[in-house]
Design a protein around this motif. Structure first.
Motif, PDB file in Angstrom:
ATOM      1  N   GLU A 280       0.834  -1.206   0.000  1.00  0.00           N
ATOM      2  CA  GLU A 280       0.000   0.000   0.000  1.00  0.00           C
ATOM      3  C   GLU A 280       0.869   1.257   0.000  1.00  0.00           C
ATOM      4  OE1 GLU A 280      -2.741   1.980   3.346  1.00  0.00           O
ATOM      5  OE2 GLU A 280      -3.488   0.037   2.639  1.00  0.00           O
ATOM      6  N   ALA A 281       1.967   1.244   0.757  1.00  0.00           N
ATOM      7  CA  ALA A 281       2.857   2.405   0.797  1.00  0.00           C
ATOM      8  C   ALA A 281       3.480   2.668  -0.571  1.00  0.00           C
ATOM      9  CB  ALA A 281       3.951   2.186   1.842  1.00  0.00           C
ATOM     10  N   ILE A 282       3.758   1.598  -1.325  1.00  0.00           N
ATOM     11  CA  ILE A 282       4.311   1.755  -2.674  1.00  0.00           C
ATOM     12  C   ILE A 282       3.249   2.301  -3.618  1.00  0.00           C
ATOM     13  CG2 ILE A 282       5.240   0.503  -4.663  1.00  0.00           C
ATOM     14  CD1 ILE A 282       6.607  -1.392  -2.634  1.00  0.00           C
ATOM     15  N   ILE A 283       2.033   1.751  -3.531  1.00  0.00           N
ATOM     16  CA  ILE A 283       0.940   2.189  -4.402  1.00  0.00           C
ATOM     17  C   ILE A 283       0.697   3.687  -4.262  1.00  0.00           C
ATOM     18  CG2 ILE A 283      -1.563   2.068  -4.764  1.00  0.00           C
ATOM     19  CD1 ILE A 283      -1.392  -0.913  -4.111  1.00  0.00           C
ATOM     20  N   PHE A 284       0.705   4.188  -3.022  1.00  0.00           N
ATOM     21  CA  PHE A 284       0.371   5.582  -2.782  1.00  0.00           C
ATOM     22  C   PHE A 284       1.591   6.494  -2.718  1.00  0.00           C
ATOM     23  CE2 PHE A 284      -3.330   3.293  -0.973  1.00  0.00           C
ATOM     24  CZ  PHE A 284      -4.246   3.720  -1.915  1.00  0.00           C
ATOM     25  N   GLY A 285       2.731   5.958  -3.133  1.00  0.00           N
ATOM     26  CA  GLY A 285       3.907   6.806  -3.273  1.00  0.00           C
ATOM     27  C   GLY A 285       4.591   7.183  -1.983  1.00  0.00           C
ATOM     28  N   ARG A 286       4.185   6.572  -0.862  1.00  0.00           N
ATOM     29  CA  ARG A 286       4.888   6.862   0.390  1.00  0.00           C
ATOM     30  C   ARG A 286       6.278   6.223   0.381  1.00  0.00           C
ATOM     31  NH1 ARG A 286      -0.443   5.903   2.306  1.00  0.00           N
ATOM     32  NH2 ARG A 286       0.054   3.774   2.949  1.00  0.00           N
ATOM     33  N   LEU A 287       6.404   5.137  -0.368  1.00  0.00           N
ATOM     34  CA  LEU A 287       7.710   4.542  -0.657  1.00  0.00           C
ATOM     35  C   LEU A 287       7.914   4.656  -2.160  1.00  0.00           C
ATOM     36  CD1 LEU A 287       7.585   1.311   1.549  1.00  0.00           C
ATOM     37  CD2 LEU A 287       9.034   3.313   1.921  1.00  0.00           C
ATOM     38  N   ARG A 288       9.007   5.276  -2.570  1.00  0.00           N
ATOM     39  CA  ARG A 288       9.238   5.562  -3.977  1.00  0.00           C
ATOM     40  C   ARG A 288      10.270   4.611  -4.569  1.00  0.00           C
ATOM     41  NH1 ARG A 288       5.328   8.389  -6.045  1.00  0.00           N
ATOM     42  NH2 ARG A 288       6.658   9.459  -7.556  1.00  0.00           N
ATOM     43  N   PRO A 289      10.264   4.446  -5.893  1.00  0.00           N
ATOM     44  CA  PRO A 289      11.277   3.607  -6.545  1.00  0.00           C
ATOM     45  C   PRO A 289      12.691   3.969  -6.107  1.00  0.00           C
ATOM     46  CG  PRO A 289       9.602   4.225  -8.128  1.00  0.00           C
ATOM     47  CD  PRO A 289       9.303   4.993  -6.866  1.00  0.00           C
ATOM     48  N   ARG A 290      13.498   2.940  -5.834  1.00  0.00           N
ATOM     49  CA  ARG A 290      14.903   3.008  -5.393  1.00  0.00           C
ATOM     50  C   ARG A 290      15.055   3.370  -3.919  1.00  0.00           C
ATOM     51  NH1 ARG A 290      15.047   5.525 -10.357  1.00  0.00           N
ATOM     52  NH2 ARG A 290      15.274   7.597  -9.434  1.00  0.00           N
ATOM     53  N   GLU A 291      13.948   3.569  -3.210  1.00  0.00           N
ATOM     54  CA  GLU A 291      14.055   3.873  -1.778  1.00  0.00           C
ATOM     55  C   GLU A 291      14.452   2.618  -1.009  1.00  0.00           C
ATOM     56  OE1 GLU A 291      11.347   5.790   1.833  1.00  0.00           O
ATOM     57  OE2 GLU A 291      10.814   6.119  -0.268  1.00  0.00           O
TER      58      GLU A 291
END
Length: 222
Positions: A19-30
């Motif tokens: 869910e955090a990835i879907i909503f951008g709270r975790l971003r690519p390469r983080e």
């Protein structure tokens, strides 16, 4: 903690990070650091490691030399290839859906679409994402080939990090709602050509947004 409780903790953590990835709270390469996650979610490192394995298997994270686990990102070439695979799979599913569509399918899609539209109006992004998944799962399940439908779901999951570039964009959400309505109309009107085109074109906005964010070219200018 017993094995059942450990499994539940792992599943809950996988869902939370997805869910955090879907909503951008975790971003690519983080980076996803074990110690930080253990403290943030109050779970053991054993649970963290198990969740990372699951997330890696479904394509949401990857392991990088000297960096550990990071949110998966894609090169422009990979985005193109993933987009092409989804186009092939979804076009084939659209060609297999019986037309005119059964009344039960139309009624279920109308119900989902009404709830989806209400959530878009409220910008309830979490429920919008859930209902968006439900809409597509319902459409493609109607192709009467469970393995084709599973393949579509698998590649949808693998591109979750890409979806995050569109989910919070009001213009893209309105476009998505319009195209869902057009899909239902194509099913009602037995318009195979329109349905197939929509099932392919519907993929592009999120992919193009991701590529633009990474300096890639825009399909519309090619």
């Amino acid at each position: 903690m017993n094995e059942q409780a450990l499994h539940k903790s792992e599943v809950d953590l996988v869902d939370t990070i997805r869910e955090a990835i879907i909503f951008g709270r975790l971003r690519p390469r983080e980076r996803l650091v074990e110690q930080d996650l253990s403290e943030q979610y109050n779970v053991s490192r054993h649970v963290i490691r198990a969740a990372m394995v699951t997330l890696e298997q479904i394509g949401l994270v990857t392991r990088r030399p000297n960096r550990g686990v990071v949110v998966r990102d894609f090169s422009v070439e990979e985005v193109e290839e993933l987009c092409e695979v989804r186009e092939i799979l979804q076009a084939e599913a659209a060609r297999r859906i019986p037309l005119p569509a059964p009344l039960e399918l139309i009624e279920e899609l109308e119900r989902i679409h009404a709830e989806y539209s209400a959530c878009v109006d409220k910008m309830d992004l979490k429920q919008t994402a859930v209902l968006n998944n439900a809409f597509h799962d319902t459409v493609f399940a109607a192709c009467n080939n469970r393995f084709l439908a599973e393949a579509i779901a698998t590649y949808w999951a693998r591109t979750t990090a890409i979806h995050s570039y569109a989910i919070g964009n009001p213009v893209m959400l309105q476009q998505s709602r319009l195209e869902h309505r057009e899909m239902i109309d194509a099913l009602i009107n037995a318009d195979r050509a329109a349905l197939t085109r929509l099932c392919v074109d519907h993929i592009h906005p999120a992919f193009e947004a991701y590529k633009r964010a990474h300096g890639g070219w825009d399909r519309s200018s090619a």
